[in-house]
Enzyme design. Sequence first.
Site, PDB file in Angstrom:
ATOM      1  N   SER A  73       0.836  -1.204   0.000  1.00  0.00           N
ATOM      2  CA  SER A  73       0.000   0.000   0.000  1.00  0.00           C
ATOM      3  C   SER A  73       0.878   1.266   0.000  1.00  0.00           C
ATOM      4  O   SER A  73       2.037   1.229   0.414  1.00  0.00           O
ATOM      5  CB  SER A  73      -0.917  -0.012   1.222  1.00  0.00           C
ATOM      6  OG  SER A  73      -0.134  -0.064   2.394  1.00  0.00           O
ATOM      7  N   CYS A 128      -3.674  -5.011  -7.748  1.00  0.00           N
ATOM      8  CA  CYS A 128      -3.167  -3.642  -7.866  1.00  0.00           C
ATOM      9  C   CYS A 128      -3.479  -3.058  -9.238  1.00  0.00           C
ATOM     10  O   CYS A 128      -3.420  -1.849  -9.419  1.00  0.00           O
ATOM     11  CB  CYS A 128      -1.671  -3.621  -7.643  1.00  0.00           C
ATOM     12  SG  CYS A 128      -0.821  -4.734  -8.761  1.00  0.00           S
TER      13      CYS A 128
HETATM   14  P1  NAD Z   1       0.498  -3.652   2.980  1.00  0.00           P
HETATM   15  O1  NAD Z   1       1.137  -2.368   2.617  1.00  0.00           O
HETATM   16  O2  NAD Z   1      -0.411  -3.694   4.162  1.00  0.00           O
HETATM   17  O3  NAD Z   1       1.628  -4.766   3.281  1.00  0.00           O
HETATM   18  C1  NAD Z   1       2.677  -5.010   2.377  1.00  0.00           C
HETATM   19  C2  NAD Z   1       3.869  -5.556   3.144  1.00  0.00           C
HETATM   20  O4  NAD Z   1       4.312  -4.576   4.084  1.00  0.00           O
HETATM   21  C3  NAD Z   1       3.569  -6.823   3.936  1.00  0.00           C
HETATM   22  O5  NAD Z   1       4.671  -7.695   3.843  1.00  0.00           O
HETATM   23  C4  NAD Z   1       3.375  -6.304   5.361  1.00  0.00           C
HETATM   24  O6  NAD Z   1       3.727  -7.264   6.340  1.00  0.00           O
HETATM   25  C5  NAD Z   1       4.319  -5.120   5.401  1.00  0.00           C
HETATM   26  N1  NAD Z   1       3.855  -4.086   6.329  1.00  0.00           N
HETATM   27  C6  NAD Z   1       2.575  -3.762   6.630  1.00  0.00           C
HETATM   28  N2  NAD Z   1       2.543  -2.746   7.504  1.00  0.00           N
HETATM   29  C7  NAD Z   1       3.821  -2.401   7.764  1.00  0.00           C
HETATM   30  C8  NAD Z   1       4.431  -1.412   8.589  1.00  0.00           C
HETATM   31  N3  NAD Z   1       3.717  -0.570   9.334  1.00  0.00           N
HETATM   32  N4  NAD Z   1       5.780  -1.337   8.612  1.00  0.00           N
HETATM   33  C9  NAD Z   1       6.519  -2.168   7.870  1.00  0.00           C
HETATM   34  N5  NAD Z   1       5.989  -3.143   7.068  1.00  0.00           N
HETATM   35  C10 NAD Z   1       4.653  -3.254   7.010  1.00  0.00           C
HETATM   36  O7  NAD Z   1      -0.244  -4.184   1.672  1.00  0.00           O
HETATM   37  P2  NAD Z   1      -1.198  -5.444   1.519  1.00  0.00           P
HETATM   38  O8  NAD Z   1      -2.492  -5.162   2.183  1.00  0.00           O
HETATM   39  O9  NAD Z   1      -0.484  -6.702   1.847  1.00  0.00           O
HETATM   40  O10 NAD Z   1      -1.392  -5.458  -0.081  1.00  0.00           O
HETATM   41  C11 NAD Z   1      -2.345  -4.670  -0.730  1.00  0.00           C
HETATM   42  C12 NAD Z   1      -1.754  -3.376  -1.207  1.00  0.00           C
HETATM   43  O11 NAD Z   1      -0.650  -3.632  -2.075  1.00  0.00           O
HETATM   44  C13 NAD Z   1      -2.719  -2.542  -2.037  1.00  0.00           C
HETATM   45  O12 NAD Z   1      -2.568  -1.204  -1.672  1.00  0.00           O
HETATM   46  C14 NAD Z   1      -2.260  -2.781  -3.471  1.00  0.00           C
HETATM   47  O13 NAD Z   1      -2.580  -1.761  -4.387  1.00  0.00           O
HETATM   48  C15 NAD Z   1      -0.796  -2.877  -3.276  1.00  0.00           C
HETATM   49  N6  NAD Z   1      -0.166  -3.553  -4.388  1.00  0.00           N
HETATM   50  C16 NAD Z   1       0.499  -2.778  -5.294  1.00  0.00           C
HETATM   51  C17 NAD Z   1       1.087  -3.392  -6.388  1.00  0.00           C
HETATM   52  C18 NAD Z   1       1.814  -2.584  -7.406  1.00  0.00           C
HETATM   53  O14 NAD Z   1       2.379  -3.174  -8.274  1.00  0.00           O
HETATM   54  N7  NAD Z   1       1.859  -1.275  -7.317  1.00  0.00           N
HETATM   55  C19 NAD Z   1       1.004  -4.780  -6.548  1.00  0.00           C
HETATM   56  C20 NAD Z   1       0.331  -5.529  -5.589  1.00  0.00           C
HETATM   57  C21 NAD Z   1      -0.252  -4.902  -4.505  1.00  0.00           C
END
Ligand code: NAD
Length: 496
Positions: A227, A282
């Site tokens: 995200s 995404c």
């Molecule tokens: P997320 O940001 O919640 O988590 C992603 C990763 O970050 C995970 O491994 C998680 O454990 C870690 N994380 C979460 N909170 C954290 C923090 N406070 N500090 C450090 N690390 C942390 O995302 P999600 O819910 O797993 O995935 C969905 C999101 O990913 C959506 O926003 C989607 O659009 C995005 N996404 C983007 C793409 C792209 O190519 N741009 C591709 C796939 C998913």
Amino acid sequence: MTISLQHWIDGKLTDGQSERTSPVFNPATGEHTANVPLASAAEVNAAVETARIASLEWRNASLSRRAAVLFSFRELLHNRMNDLAAIVTAEHGKVLSDALGEIARGLENVEFATGVPNLVKGGYSEQVSTGVDVYSIRQPLGVVAGITPFNFPVMVPLWMCANAIATGNSFVLKPSEKDPSASLFLAQLWHEAGLPDGVFTVIHGDKEAVDTLLTHPDVSAVSFVGSTPIARYIYETGTANGKRVQALGGAKNHMLVLPDADVDLAADAAVSAAYGAAGERCMAISVTVAVGDIGDRLVEAIAARLPKLIIGNGADPDTDMGPLITAAHRDKVAGYIAAGQESGATVVVDGRTGDLPAEGFFLGTTLLDHVDTNMSVYTDEIFGPVLSVVRADTYEDALGIINSNSFANGTAIFTRDGGAARKFQNEVEVGMVGINVPIPVPVAYYSFGGWKSSLFGDNHMYGPEGINFYTRGKVVTSRWPDPATSTVDLGFPRTR
Ligand code: NAD
């Protein structure tokens, strides 16, 4: 039965030591299937140390040896696709055909990386001055880390690790704690493919593990997908600690439909791109911008298709759409529908009602019409099976809406007019553009990346930019005197 998952460190499954865990669910049944260990800083440090030691040897493995490991891994992955897809469906919830699709798109990246001997070729300029040659080489960084989201537990790690490993790095994966088992399956396949221990590591965890990677002096680069708020944090923290960072963030992808478009083609595309994987992609289409008089016909065509979608357990081959990842996320998405309705959007199809499975984290498909760009259902990334239709009078108005949005991952235009499509590809401020293609994820020999708050960093992911990201350039300037003029005893006759 609830199982305890392990890390993969130095070529073997390793118990977590921290005593902190996170629950893993089957979202189609609501069953608590596993607990994943959340690594402490000390465990991450120990894992990075094994990766660092492994990188010293792997960086010197010949290109043909590295390619051979990649080819073996490719074969194993291809042969075990069905097993891996079942794991993805059981923890993520997406339907099996979609899980197989994500593995196929990940496999492309492995196939690309098998070409590493060609991909790291440098340049050579002979005789830039008398007796002086200049050439460039690309070398691995050492230990690189990947932090990945829940929505593509196979494809996104493969976007990163195939190129990172092919170019001679050790790769430390911190997968999503929501569906962590696929990463352990990948680790086992790398092992079977002959990858030396320590070159591929899986360390599960949350913020503590991520922060340790972001500040670790032996981690040279961090690839992140997730995200936008976390992507920004990863970029700022990683670069402040001297690391190379590519951090891909969230999205709000628009599909612009011009009045001349084939309505059935556009409606089919909108349905598969908005509701596939329950909108948890995404590159999902989240907003359809209908230009001129096509709006009513398009909304009618999309609405007519939605009752035909079968919602249920993704493991059932007849299912079209599975559940959302957690109960909390399902409730959050439902809250956006309520907010849209309260702020004046027309709820054409309401996913909160209807015949849904009693167990699990299900929500039906929702279609909102007459959505305004100041409603939260428009401004926020919802990441669920909700499609908003925004009406625009002209192409210029529609383009202005898309270019004003802070997200800029993917977009698409539907039209029969080649000139209009060409104008759009030139004018739209978005990283990936589809022309009559709703989800324009680039093939593995191009690179993937959005603009604006959908990507922090300079390099897009995988493809040529991935090779660039995981290697650093070195330029050598050499001088060799002509042997005929040298005064050194060469031990053989000097001739011209
Ligand atoms: P997320 O940001 O919640 O988590 C992603 C990763 O970050 C995970 O491994 C998680 O454990 C870690 N994380 C979460 N909170 C954290 C923090 N406070 N500090 C450090 N690390 C942390 O995302 P999600 O819910 O797993 O995935 C969905 C999101 O990913 C959506 O926003 C989607 O659009 C995005 N996404 C983007 C793409 C792209 O190519 N741009 C591709 C796939 C998913």
